[in-house]
Scaffold this motif. Structure first.
Motif, mmCIF file in Angstrom:
data_model
loop_
_atom_site.group_PDB
_atom_site.id
_atom_site.type_symbol
_atom_site.label_atom_id
_atom_site.label_comp_id
_atom_site.label_asym_id
_atom_site.label_seq_id
_atom_site.Cartn_x
_atom_site.Cartn_y
_atom_site.Cartn_z
ATOM 1 N N MET A 1 40.092 40.348 16.437
ATOM 2 C CA MET A 1 40.036 41.085 17.702
ATOM 3 C C MET A 1 41.073 40.524 18.663
ATOM 4 O O MET A 1 41.123 39.313 18.899
ATOM 5 N N PRO A 2 41.969 41.366 19.191
ATOM 6 C CA PRO A 2 43.036 40.866 20.064
ATOM 7 C C PRO A 2 42.481 40.291 21.368
ATOM 8 O O PRO A 2 41.482 40.753 21.900
ATOM 9 N N ILE A 3 43.169 39.254 21.857
ATOM 10 C CA ILE A 3 42.794 38.639 23.133
ATOM 11 C C ILE A 3 43.421 39.449 24.260
ATOM 12 O O ILE A 3 44.609 39.773 24.227
ATOM 13 N N THR A 4 42.622 39.793 25.252
ATOM 14 C CA THR A 4 43.123 40.569 26.379
ATOM 15 C C THR A 4 42.826 39.840 27.683
ATOM 16 O O THR A 4 41.911 39.024 27.764
ATOM 17 N N ALA A 5 43.625 40.139 28.689
ATOM 18 C CA ALA A 5 43.423 39.561 30.012
ATOM 19 C C ALA A 5 43.547 40.662 31.040
ATOM 20 O O ALA A 5 44.604 41.286 31.165
ATOM 21 N N THR A 6 42.495 40.909 31.747
ATOM 22 C CA THR A 6 42.508 41.932 32.793
ATOM 23 C C THR A 6 41.991 41.300 34.076
ATOM 24 O O THR A 6 40.787 41.196 34.297
ATOM 25 N N ALA A 7 42.940 40.848 34.894
ATOM 26 C CA ALA A 7 42.542 40.282 36.180
ATOM 27 C C ALA A 7 41.882 41.388 37.001
ATOM 28 O O ALA A 7 42.292 42.550 36.951
ATOM 29 N N VAL A 8 40.858 41.045 37.740
ATOM 30 C CA VAL A 8 40.136 42.041 38.511
ATOM 31 C C VAL A 8 41.083 42.736 39.487
ATOM 32 O O VAL A 8 41.977 42.122 40.057
ATOM 33 N N ARG A 9 40.921 44.039 39.635
ATOM 34 C CA ARG A 9 41.752 44.816 40.559
ATOM 35 C C ARG A 9 40.962 45.043 41.841
ATOM 36 O O ARG A 9 39.852 45.592 41.824
ATOM 37 N N LEU A 10 41.547 44.623 42.959
ATOM 38 C CA LEU A 10 40.903 44.778 44.250
ATOM 39 C C LEU A 10 41.840 45.469 45.222
ATOM 40 O O LEU A 10 43.062 45.454 45.050
ATOM 41 N N SER A 11 41.263 46.073 46.239
ATOM 42 C CA SER A 11 42.043 46.716 47.290
ATOM 43 C C SER A 11 41.476 46.324 48.643
ATOM 44 O O SER A 11 40.255 46.348 48.851
ATOM 45 N N THR A 12 42.362 45.964 49.557
ATOM 46 C CA THR A 12 41.896 45.589 50.892
ATOM 47 C C THR A 12 41.342 46.793 51.640
ATOM 48 O O THR A 12 40.660 46.627 52.657
ATOM 49 N N ALA A 13 41.617 48.001 51.156
ATOM 50 C CA ALA A 13 41.082 49.209 51.798
ATOM 51 C C ALA A 13 39.618 49.436 51.462
ATOM 52 O O ALA A 13 38.929 50.223 52.123
ATOM 53 N N SER A 14 39.125 48.731 50.436
ATOM 54 C CA SER A 14 37.732 48.901 50.030
ATOM 55 C C SER A 14 36.791 48.268 51.053
ATOM 56 O O SER A 14 37.056 47.190 51.589
ATOM 57 N N SER A 15 35.662 48.885 51.276
ATOM 58 C CA SER A 15 34.673 48.362 52.224
ATOM 59 C C SER A 15 34.025 47.079 51.714
ATOM 60 O O SER A 15 33.456 46.304 52.488
ATOM 61 N N THR A 16 34.111 46.850 50.419
ATOM 62 C CA THR A 16 33.491 45.650 49.838
ATOM 63 C C THR A 16 34.514 44.564 49.499
ATOM 64 O O THR A 16 34.188 43.591 48.820
ATOM 65 N N PHE A 17 35.750 44.738 49.962
ATOM 66 C CA PHE A 17 36.815 43.811 49.572
ATOM 67 C C PHE A 17 36.481 42.361 49.904
ATOM 68 O O PHE A 17 36.608 41.471 49.059
ATOM 69 N N GLU A 18 36.074 42.100 51.126
ATOM 70 C CA GLU A 18 35.844 40.717 51.531
ATOM 71 C C GLU A 18 34.800 40.039 50.665
ATOM 72 O O GLU A 18 34.973 38.900 50.221
ATOM 73 N N ALA A 19 33.709 40.713 50.408
ATOM 74 C CA ALA A 19 32.652 40.138 49.577
ATOM 75 C C ALA A 19 33.118 39.958 48.132
ATOM 76 O O ALA A 19 32.858 38.927 47.499
ATOM 77 N N ASP A 20 33.831 40.985 47.624
ATOM 78 C CA ASP A 20 34.311 40.919 46.241
ATOM 79 C C ASP A 20 35.316 39.780 46.069
ATOM 80 O O ASP A 20 35.279 39.042 45.083
ATOM 81 N N PHE A 21 36.202 39.651 47.049
ATOM 82 C CA PHE A 21 37.240 38.625 46.942
ATOM 83 C C PHE A 21 36.650 37.230 47.138
ATOM 84 O O PHE A 21 37.040 36.274 46.460
ATOM 85 N N LYS A 22 35.701 37.098 48.029
ATOM 86 C CA LYS A 22 35.044 35.810 48.237
ATOM 87 C C LYS A 22 34.375 35.333 46.955
ATOM 88 O O LYS A 22 34.434 34.147 46.606
ATOM 89 N N ALA A 23 33.762 36.255 46.249
ATOM 90 C CA ALA A 23 33.117 35.904 44.984
ATOM 91 C C ALA A 23 34.146 35.441 43.955
ATOM 92 O O ALA A 23 33.887 34.535 43.153
ATOM 93 N N ARG A 24 35.325 36.057 44.003
ATOM 94 C CA ARG A 24 36.380 35.696 43.052
ATOM 95 C C ARG A 24 36.967 34.318 43.375
ATOM 96 O O ARG A 24 37.346 33.569 42.483
ATOM 97 N N LEU A 25 37.042 34.012 44.656
ATOM 98 C CA LEU A 25 37.611 32.739 45.076
ATOM 99 C C LEU A 25 36.668 31.576 44.838
ATOM 100 O O LEU A 25 37.097 30.425 44.744
ATOM 101 N N HIS A 26 35.380 31.859 44.754
ATOM 102 C CA HIS A 26 34.390 30.786 44.701
ATOM 103 C C HIS A 26 34.660 29.825 43.550
ATOM 104 O O HIS A 26 34.901 30.228 42.417
ATOM 105 N N TRP A 27 34.642 28.561 43.903
ATOM 106 C CA TRP A 27 34.704 27.504 42.896
ATOM 107 C C TRP A 27 33.898 26.335 43.426
ATOM 108 O O TRP A 27 34.069 25.891 44.568
ATOM 109 N N SER A 28 32.977 25.869 42.649
ATOM 110 C CA SER A 28 32.099 24.799 43.088
ATOM 111 C C SER A 28 32.678 23.442 42.727
ATOM 112 O O SER A 28 33.011 23.184 41.568
ATOM 113 N N ALA A 29 32.800 22.598 43.733
ATOM 114 C CA ALA A 29 33.272 21.236 43.507
ATOM 115 C C ALA A 29 32.094 20.274 43.416
ATOM 116 O O ALA A 29 32.261 19.058 43.504
ATOM 117 N N ALA A 30 30.907 20.823 43.247
ATOM 118 C CA ALA A 30 29.718 19.977 43.191
ATOM 119 C C ALA A 30 29.829 18.974 42.043
ATOM 120 O O ALA A 30 30.237 19.309 40.931
#
Length: 447
Positions: A1-30
Motif C-alpha cells: 500500500m503506497p504511503i501518502t501524506a495529506t496535510a490538513v487543508r484549512l482556510s482562514t475564511a472558515s468560521s472554525t479556523f481558529e479552533a481547527d488550527f489551534k488543535a493542529r498546533l497543539h503539542w504537549s511538552a508535559a
C-alpha cells in the motif's frame, strides 16, 4: 500500500479556523513521569559516585565496556585522524561551513558582544564588562542520529566568544564512532571529547567527576532523557534551551516552484513524526499544486514514512485572505524556521516579529541555514521565539556592570541614594552613601 501524506487543508475564511488550527498546533511538552524519575536517579548517582556511575550507565545503555573513564576520552590525535580520513569533499564542506559560521559569529560578537563604557558629566564611569565563560559542555547526538553540523553550531560560537575550554560529549553505542562528528570537533576547536551520552553525560558536565570537568553551561540537542536532565541541572549550570519538535512555516505568494516548497516542508517533516510543516498562502490554486508535488515527490524520499506521519499528523496547508494575514498568523505561531517564499520578501519582512530564523526569498532554503549559511541553527521552538533567540556568542558570555563614581558624582548620587534608602528603612545603605558627602548629615531614624 503506497504511503501518502495529506496535510490538513484549512482556510482562514472558515468560521472554525481558529479552533481547527489551534488543535493542529497543539503539542504537549508535559514531562513523562517515568523518564523524569529515571533521570533524577541518574543525576543523583553521578553526583555521588562520579566516574564509576558514568561508566556503569555507559556500559548499560551504550554497551561500552571500559575500566576507566579516561578510556572513553577522544584524543586530539584521534579527532585529527578522523578529519584526515574522511573524503576530501567532506573535509572541504566542513571547513567551508565552519568558516561561514565563524565569520557570522565574529560579526555578532563585534555587534553585541563587546565591553563598553562612557563617562557622564560629573566624571562617573558607567559601562558593562563582557567576559567569556570559563568552560562549557556541548552535547552532540550520536549513533544513527549523528549531526556534525551541531558540533559546528555549538562549538564555534563558544570559541569565538573566547571560552577557555569546550568539552564535548557524544554517545557511541557499541563503540560506533561517527567520523564526521569527530572531524567536525577537530575543525571547530573542541578542547576535550568523551564518548558518553544520555542523562549521565549531562550529569557529569553539570557536577563534574574525577575525569570529566564541571562546566558553566551545557548546550546542544538530545533525546527526552537529555532534555529532562538539562532541565533538572539548570541552576547548577546554565543551559541553552529545552527544544521541542522541529518546525517550518512557509509564507508563499505562489511565485516559487511548488516542488521547492514541498521539499522545504519535507526538510522538517523528516526529522520527527512530531515535527510540524505549515504553508500559508493566499493562492488556492498554488496550494493545490504544492499538494500535488507532495504526492509526487514523497515516494522517492528515504524517510518517507516519517515525513508522511509528520504531515498527516501535524502538517497544514492554509489558504489565507492575503499575505498580510499570513504574516499576522506567522507572528501568532512564532515558528522556529520561517521562509518568506515571495517575489518581494523585503516587503513582508518588516511585518514579521517573531521567528527563530527568517529565510528571505525563493532561493533561501531552510536547509542552507542548517548547515552553512552562517547564522546558528540552534533555534527556539514551540512558540518560544516570542521571547527567546537563536544560540549565539552572547550565550557563551556573561556581563558585569561597571561603576566608578567620581568625587563629584558621589555628592549628587549620594543624596539620591540616601533618600531612597531611608524610604526603604535601610539606614546602613543610606549612611554608606552619606559618609562620602562633603558635608555629612546626621543619620535619620526609621520613619
Amino acid at each position: 500500500m503506497p504511503i501518502t501524506a495529506t496535510a490538513v487543508r484549512l482556510s482562514t475564511a472558515s468560521s472554525t479556523f481558529e479552533a481547527d488550527f489551534k488543535a493542529r498546533l497543539h503539542w504537549s511538552a508535559a514531562a513523562d513521569a517515568a523518564i523524569e524519575q529515571r533521570v533524577a536517579d541518574i543525576l543523583l548517582d553521578v553526583q555521588h559516585r562520579g566516574d564509576a556511575a558514568v561508566l556503569e550507565y555507559t556500559q548499560r545503555f551504550d554497551a561500552l565496556n571500559a575500566v576507566t573513564l579516561a578510556e572513553l576520552e577522544l584524543t586530539q590525535a584521534e579527532l585529527k585522524a578522523a578529519f584526515e580520513a574522511i573524503p576530501a569533499v567532506q573535509r572541504e564542506a566542513l571547513q567551508a561551513a565552519a568558516a561561514r559560521v565563524r565569520s557570522y559569529h565574529e560579526a555578532q560578537k563585534k555587534a553585541c558582544g563587546e565591553s563598553w563604557s562612557y563617562v557622564d558629566a560629573d566624571g562617573t564611569l558607567l559601562g558593562q564588562k563582557v567576559t567569556p565563560l570559563d568552560r562549557v559542555g556541548i552535547y552532540v547526538p550520536g549513533g544513527k542520529a549523528a549531526y556534525p553540523s551541531s558540533v559546528l553550531m555549538n562549538a564555534i560560537p563558544a570559541h569565538v566568544a573566547g571560552v577557555g575550554e569546550i568539552i564535548m560529549v557524544v554517545p557511541t553505542p557499541k563503540g560506533e564512532k561517527n567520523a564526521l562528528v569527530l572531524a567536525a570537533a577537530y575543525v571547530a576547536g573542541v578542547t576535550r571529547a568523551f564518548t558518553v551520552g544520555g542523562a549521565q553525560a549531562v550529569a557529569a558536565l553539570a557536577y563534574g567527576t574525577q575525569t570529566i570537568p564541571k562546566v558553566d553551561k551545557i548546550t546542544g540537542p538530545g533525546n527526552a532523557y537529555v532534555a529532562a536532565a538539562k532541565r533538572r541541572v539548570f541552576g547548577t549550570v546554565g543551559i541553552d534551551m529545552i527544544a521541542g519538535p522541529s518546525e517550518i512555516l512557509v509564507l508563499a505568494d505562489g511565485s516559487t516552484p511548488p516542488d521547492w516548497v514541498a521539499m522545504d516542508l519535507f526538510s522538517q517533516a523528516e526529522h520527527d513524526e512530531l515535527a510540524q510543516s505549515i504553508l500559508l498562502c493566499p493562492d488556492l490554486a498554488y496550494i493545490e499544486l504544492v499538494q500535488q508535488s507532495i504526492n509526487r515527490l514523497l515516494p522517492d524520499m528515504p524517510r518517507r514514512e516519517i515525513i508522511a506521519k509528520s504531515l498527516n499528523g501535524r502538517g497544514a496547508l492554509i489558504h489565507t485572505r492575503d499575505m498580510d494575514e499570513a504574516c499576522a498568523i506567522s507572528n501568532a505561531i512564532a515558528p522556529e524556521h520561517l521562509e518568506v517564499s515571495s517575489r518581494d520578501p523585503q516587503r513582508w519582512e518588516p511585518l514579521l516579529k517573531h521567528a527563530g530564523a527568517i529565510f528571505l526569498g525563493a532561493y533561501t532554503s531552510e536547509s542552507l541555514g542548517d548547515y552553512c549559511a552562517g547564522p546558528n541553527h540552534v533555534l527556539p521552538t514551540s512558540g518560544t521565539a516570542r521571547f527567546s533567540s537563536p544560540l549565539g556568542v552572547y550565550d557563551f558570555q556573561k556581563r558585569s556592570s561597571l561603576i566608578e563614581v567620581s568625587e563629584a558624582g558621589a555628592q549628587t548620587l549620594g543624596l539620591i541614594a540616601a533618600e531612597l534608602a531611608y524610604g526603604e528603612g535601610l539606614q546602613a545603605h543610606a549612611r554608606a552613601a552619606e559618609l562620602r558627602l562633603a558635608t555629612v548629615p546626621p543619620m535619620r531614624m526609621n520613619p
